[in-house]
Design an enzyme around this catalytic site. Structure first.
Site, PDB file in Angstrom:
ATOM      1  N   SER A   1       0.992  -1.089  -0.114  1.00 30.63           N
ATOM      2  CA  SER A   1      -0.003   0.012   0.017  1.00 30.63           C
ATOM      3  C   SER A   1       0.901   1.522  -0.064  1.00 30.63           C
ATOM      4  O   SER A   1       1.655   1.409  -0.904  1.00 30.63           O
ATOM      5  CB  SER A   1      -1.072  -0.047   1.191  1.00 30.63           C
ATOM      6  OG  SER A   1      -2.092   0.705   0.868  1.00 30.63           O
TER       7      SER A   1
ATOM      8  N   LYS B   1       4.247   2.197  -2.295  1.00 27.39           N
ATOM      9  CA  LYS B   1       4.715   3.260  -3.026  1.00 27.39           C
ATOM     10  C   LYS B   1       6.153   3.494  -2.665  1.00 27.39           C
ATOM     11  O   LYS B   1       7.010   3.854  -3.368  1.00 27.39           O
ATOM     12  CB  LYS B   1       3.907   4.500  -2.623  1.00 27.39           C
ATOM     13  CG  LYS B   1       2.381   4.195  -2.954  1.00 27.39           C
ATOM     14  CD  LYS B   1       1.633   5.609  -2.308  1.00 27.39           C
ATOM     15  CE  LYS B   1       0.284   5.389  -1.967  1.00 27.39           C
ATOM     16  NZ  LYS B   1      -0.674   4.720  -2.804  1.00 27.39           N
TER      17      LYS B   1
ATOM     18  N   TRP C   1      -9.742   0.575  -5.984  1.00 33.39           N
ATOM     19  CA  TRP C   1      -9.000   1.941  -5.498  1.00 33.39           C
ATOM     20  C   TRP C   1      -7.717   2.017  -5.892  1.00 33.39           C
ATOM     21  O   TRP C   1      -7.320   3.175  -6.612  1.00 33.39           O
ATOM     22  CB  TRP C   1      -9.112   1.916  -3.879  1.00 33.39           C
ATOM     23  CG  TRP C   1      -8.808   3.214  -3.357  1.00 33.39           C
ATOM     24  CD1 TRP C   1      -7.662   3.434  -2.391  1.00 33.39           C
ATOM     25  CD2 TRP C   1      -9.388   4.836  -3.476  1.00 33.39           C
ATOM     26  NE1 TRP C   1      -7.670   4.589  -1.921  1.00 33.39           N
ATOM     27  CE2 TRP C   1      -8.758   5.297  -2.761  1.00 33.39           C
ATOM     28  CE3 TRP C   1     -10.159   4.952  -4.152  1.00 33.39           C
ATOM     29  CZ2 TRP C   1      -9.030   6.805  -2.425  1.00 33.39           C
ATOM     30  CZ3 TRP C   1     -10.817   6.427  -4.170  1.00 33.39           C
ATOM     31  CH2 TRP C   1      -9.754   7.402  -3.013  1.00 33.39           C
TER      32      TRP C   1
ATOM     33  N   HIS D   1      -7.517  -5.599  -0.599  1.00 33.33           N
ATOM     34  CA  HIS D   1      -6.391  -4.833  -0.222  1.00 33.33           C
ATOM     35  C   HIS D   1      -5.630  -5.525   0.957  1.00 33.33           C
ATOM     36  O   HIS D   1      -6.012  -5.307   2.086  1.00 33.33           O
ATOM     37  CB  HIS D   1      -6.604  -3.442  -0.114  1.00 33.33           C
ATOM     38  CG  HIS D   1      -5.522  -2.355   0.053  1.00 33.33           C
ATOM     39  ND1 HIS D   1      -4.917  -1.988  -0.961  1.00 33.33           N
ATOM     40  CD2 HIS D   1      -5.212  -1.833   1.120  1.00 33.33           C
ATOM     41  CE1 HIS D   1      -3.935  -1.260  -0.563  1.00 33.33           C
ATOM     42  NE2 HIS D   1      -4.220  -0.896   0.811  1.00 33.33           N
TER      43      HIS D   1
HETATM   44  C1  GTR Z   1      -5.358   4.593   1.467  1.00 30.54           C
HETATM   45  C2  GTR Z   1      -4.731   5.445   0.345  1.00 30.54           C
HETATM   46  C3  GTR Z   1      -3.858   4.568  -0.417  1.00 30.54           C
HETATM   47  C4  GTR Z   1      -3.294   3.458   0.184  1.00 30.54           C
HETATM   48  C5  GTR Z   1      -4.015   3.125   1.352  1.00 30.54           C
HETATM   49  C6  GTR Z   1      -2.845   2.363   2.545  1.00 30.54           C
HETATM   50  O1  GTR Z   1      -6.314   5.470   2.292  1.00 30.54           O
HETATM   51  O2  GTR Z   1      -5.925   6.213  -0.368  1.00 30.54           O
HETATM   52  O3  GTR Z   1      -3.135   5.358  -1.568  1.00 30.54           O
HETATM   53  O4  GTR Z   1      -1.786   3.987   0.474  1.00 30.54           O
HETATM   54  O5  GTR Z   1      -4.437   4.003   2.221  1.00 30.54           O
HETATM   55  O6  GTR Z   1      -1.671   2.711   2.554  1.00 30.54           O
HETATM   56  O7  GTR Z   1      -3.187   1.721   3.317  1.00 30.54           O
END
Ligand code: GTR
Length: 453
Positions: free
Chosen positions: A291, A295, A382, A433
């Site tokens: 997540s 990045k 997402w 996710h």
């Molecule tokens: C979300 C965000 C994503 C992702 C995620 C995370 O809220 O929009 O870009 O990075 O969090 O890191 O859990």
């Protein structure tokens, strides 16, 4: 007569559909190219009407070419890539996306191994815990690295280094892991008033099957990301920012590093430690993140070529997904929800993805010739699974220029059908996710191939 006409028309429309829809495949369901579930698209669209989840509404876009220099000249050989285009792209990401770290390795940084247990986890592993003091001065930011190395190996071992969300003590129930005393995001079991308590031990162990990693011959190193910079927007007053920031007239530069930049920099400092540890094969260190930390892993791998293998798990916007598709989370959305993640300059592209001098396929291309693995999840629209796949595909030209295969496929694979033919690996997994055992197994399969002698 009438119904025959209708039948012919129907067959005609069906034929057009088959020829124009590249996702259409005859035969086995499991081998069908992945497509977002229409039910999920509908449900998510209802829940967040300002977000685009429909392929039909993806804007037309033209991606910047990783193999064309800013002055318009084509890159046709490995040397021009290496000496001109790669540094140019890296600088564009520094300047417009993640920001610039003000310092590389601080001169007086120190390492203290405060725990060494050779018979950890019933003798399976050696456990080390190391404090990295970034400046070597008392009361300045430090990070703790928790390391497990398999005892079965007599040689230095390849290691996966992973930032974690909840403190090192959450990745395994081993009671000897130091309980983090740092600021934590609220919510979740075992966090009271932004501090962890004993109940949070092992809380995220489902994301780290430590025993399995060790049995496959790999070591694991992990760091709580909040040690480097707590994940909330405080104007860069805590973590490593105030220690190293160089202010101009009391202000931060528009390309000063954000939190992702700081987390990635922290990973490089962990790499500095690995280079000093004889039990770690520092030529075989894989950096992995999920997540926002996916990045971060990509940015860490781009800026520090000592990472031999880079893995992005469900990283989405600002990670592996193409920004120009503006599908799911967008640049404008992420900069609004998380104003501290990227540099200030990135905000000028809110709603203007087309004007960005880079897109995320170029970030993946910066890993070349090293292996890189990108994952998506079926339920994680997402993060734009197709955008993540396409970034891998469009990064492949750089790998080919260097005599490697890149991704090796043009169409999205089916669900749970990993693509591991080339130097770029990819899969879209069932489920949502998350970082799962399935993901880890595929990363280790890929590492087995690329880390073999
Ligand atoms: C979300 C965000 C994503 C992702 C995620 C995370 O809220 O929009 O870009 O990075 O969090 O890191 O859990």
């Amino acid at each position: 007569m009438f119904s025959r006409k209708l039948l012919v028309m129907y067959l005609f429309v069906l034929a057009i559909f088959c020829f124009t829809n590249d996702n259409y495949a005859f035969g086995n369901e499991a081998n069908k190219n992945w497509k977002a579930s229409p039910d999920l698209v509908e449900k998510l669209t209802k829940g967040r009407s300002e977000t685009n989840y429909s392929e039909q509404r993806v804007p037309k876009y033209t991606l910047p070419n990783p193999l064309v220099l800013t002055d318009g000249a084509k890159v046709t050989d490995a040397q021009t890539w290496r000496t001109k285009r790669r540094p140019e792209i890296l600088e564009l990401f520094r300047k417009y996306v993640y920001g610039r770290a003000p310092i590389a390795r601080p001169e007086n940084m120190s390492f203290e191994v405060f725990d060494l247990e050779k018979k950890a986890l019933d003798g399976l592993a050696t456990r080390k815990q190391v404090t990295v003091n970034f400046t070597g001065k008392k009361d300045e930011p430090t990070m703790d690295i928790l390391i497990y190395l398999p005892n079965a190996s007599a040689k230095p071992v390849p290691v996966f280094v992973v930032l974690n969300f909840g403190g090192n003590h959450t990745i395994h129930s081993d009671p000897a892991i130091k309980l983090s005393e740092r600021w934590m995001r609220s919510g979740g079991e075992g966090v009271v008033k932004n501090r962890a308590d004993e109940k949070s031990r092992g809380r995220s162990s489902s994301r780290f099957n430590v025993e399995e990693i060790l049995k496959r011959g790999y070591g694991l190193a992990t760091i709580y990301y909040g040690d480097i910079d707590p994940d909330f927007h405080d104007g860069f007053k805590n973590g490593v920012h105030p220690v190293f920031d160089k202010l101009i007239d009391g202000k931060r530069a528009p390309d000063a590093w954000g939190s992702i930049g700081a987390w990635a920099w922290g990973l490089s400092r962990a790499m500095d430690y690995f280079e000093s540890d004889d039990n770690i094969d520092n030529k075989r260190v894989a950096v992995l993140g999920h997540s926002r930390l996916g990045k971060t892993a990509l940015w860490a791998g781009a800026r520090d070529e000592r990472f031999a293998f880079v893995i992005s798990n469900n990283s989405g916007c600002g990670g592996a997904a193409l920004s120009r598709r503006a599908y799911g989370e967008t640049v404008g959305r992420i900069n609004t929800s998380f104003p501290h993640w990227f540099c200030e300059n990135f905000k000028q592209y809110n709603g203007k993805e087309d004007e960005l001098p880079v897109d995320q396929h170029m970030l993946i291309a910066l890993m070349a010739p090293r292996p890189v693995y990108v994952t998506s999840a079926d339920g994680d629209l997402w993060a734009d699974p197709r955008g993540e796949f396409l970034a891998c595909r469009y990064a492949s030209g750089v790998y080919r220029l260097l005599g490697l295969k890149g991704l090796g496929v043009r169409e999205m694979p089916g669900l749970d059908q990993p693509v591991q033919k080339g130097t770029i690996g990819y899969h879209v997994r069932s489920g949502g996710h998350n970082l799962t055992e399935y993901d880890w197994q595929r990363f280790m399969d890929f590492a087995d191939v690329h880390f073999s002698d």
